[in-house]
Design an enzyme around this catalytic site. Sequence first.
Site, PDB file in Angstrom:
ATOM      1  N   GLY B  89     -20.497  80.922  15.675  1.00 36.25           N
ATOM      2  CA  GLY B  89     -21.206  80.700  14.434  1.00 36.25           C
ATOM      3  C   GLY B  89     -20.266  80.221  13.342  1.00 36.25           C
ATOM      4  N   LEU B  90     -20.589  80.591  12.125  1.00 35.16           N
ATOM      5  CA  LEU B  90     -19.785  80.218  10.966  1.00 35.16           C
ATOM      6  C   LEU B  90     -19.570  78.709  10.875  1.00 35.16           C
ATOM      7  CD1 LEU B  90     -17.041  82.969  10.733  1.00 35.16           C
ATOM      8  CD2 LEU B  90     -19.003  82.623   9.247  1.00 35.16           C
ATOM      9  N   CYS B  91     -20.632  77.967  11.134  1.00 30.30           N
ATOM     10  CA  CYS B  91     -20.469  76.527  10.975  1.00 30.30           C
ATOM     11  C   CYS B  91     -21.683  75.974  10.233  1.00 30.30           C
ATOM     12  CB  CYS B  91     -20.254  75.825  12.291  1.00 30.30           C
ATOM     13  SG  CYS B  91     -21.300  76.394  13.604  1.00 30.30           S
ATOM     14  N   GLY B  92     -22.037  76.640   9.154  1.00 30.33           N
ATOM     15  CA  GLY B  92     -23.097  76.141   8.298  1.00 30.33           C
ATOM     16  C   GLY B  92     -24.431  76.103   9.022  1.00 30.33           C
TER      17      GLY B  92
END
Lengths: 132, 297
Positions: B89-92
């Site tokens: 995750g952590l990709c907008g």
Amino acid sequence: MAELLKFELVSPEKLLMSADVQSVVIPGAEGDFGVFVNHAPVLSTMRPGIVDITTADGKNERIFVRGGFAEVNPTGLTVLAEQAVNMDEMDAAALAQHIKNAQEDVNDATSDAKKQKAQEMLDQLKQLEASL
Amino acid sequence: MANLKDLKNRITSVTSTQKITRAMQMVAAAKLRRAQESAEAARPFSERMAAVLANLSAAMEGREGASPLMAGTGKDQTHLLIVCTAERGLCGGFNSSIAKLARIKANELTAQGKDVKMICVGKKGYDALKREFSSKIIELIDLKAVKNIGFTEADDIASKILKLFDDGQFDVCTLFYSAFQNVITQIPTAQQLIPANVEKSDDAAPLDLNGAIYEYEPEEDEILADLLPRNLAIQVLRALLENGASEQGARMSAMDNATRNAGEMIDKLTLSYNRQRQAQITSELIEIISGAEALNG
């Protein structure tokens, strides 16, 4: 000097070669064939083998391909290789690895048709090993 | 109002968060370059492949016995959706926008009374879709262990699809991925894989052969039978590589934003920390002075 043939060799990962060359020998599924400039249009599958290229300055280059397609059209020759390795980087160990993989494919094949195909691949690779 | 110690703690924690996001941004930027290179390197192959395919299908046109991979099964009752997302995750909005596109499509098809099946490639898409479609997801393909996505992985996925197709498990197959435009723009895309959509665009127009006729070795249908499954693998590979580049691009800009937000937050917190410290000093001084005044008086 004679006219040159526009040659492109692409594998799924990258464009390996794009150059004007004198001639190329393709390991076609039904036998090797050489391509010079102004060759008749052909579309052929390839068996695993060596693409033999004579470059514009007359040097020889050999690239191992693991099956694919070759298309000759009026603009030139395009080889779509499933996998391509320059022979300089190819050695017996790498080929042995290919053979091992092919052997596994034969063992894992679920249907007869697939098994036959994998077996053909294996035989051709073994032939290649013998010829080196 | 928070006291000085609380403020100090928050500043420290935001600073370390900022360090993490900045590091992630840099890592993503480094990975992006590689991912972008491999996505771009894969393009010539799929373009040439499309050209060959267009050529061949023109030759096969109107002939009987075209492969079902090309012509379809004649039905469109069961749809297979292949949803390619990232493993992390952590990709907008990267993962959620692909999942959203797939969800809309799935709901649309269900509303039309069609059957929907799904294969998730990548854990994040599975996480996003499992609550709604858990009964429809037939497989989760995990690529977490794979460092560099290559032809082998794509081929594995393609052969799974082909096996399902041969077993008559679905009629139409659509691939969902995110096409890489540039670092800021990634476009979630749906692409139909089966029946193959041979583009008849102008650049793929058959070449003028000056009256020459193509020779085929072996026969056309044999080549086609070989080419179509491979084309499938190539399309999957391209989608995966595009996805890889998009993911890193999305992560890079998301982390860039996060770093900037953390910076703003630190500034604000530092400001109020300093103000409070000032106020405290002032009040301490007043206490001392008024104490002294009282003694003198």
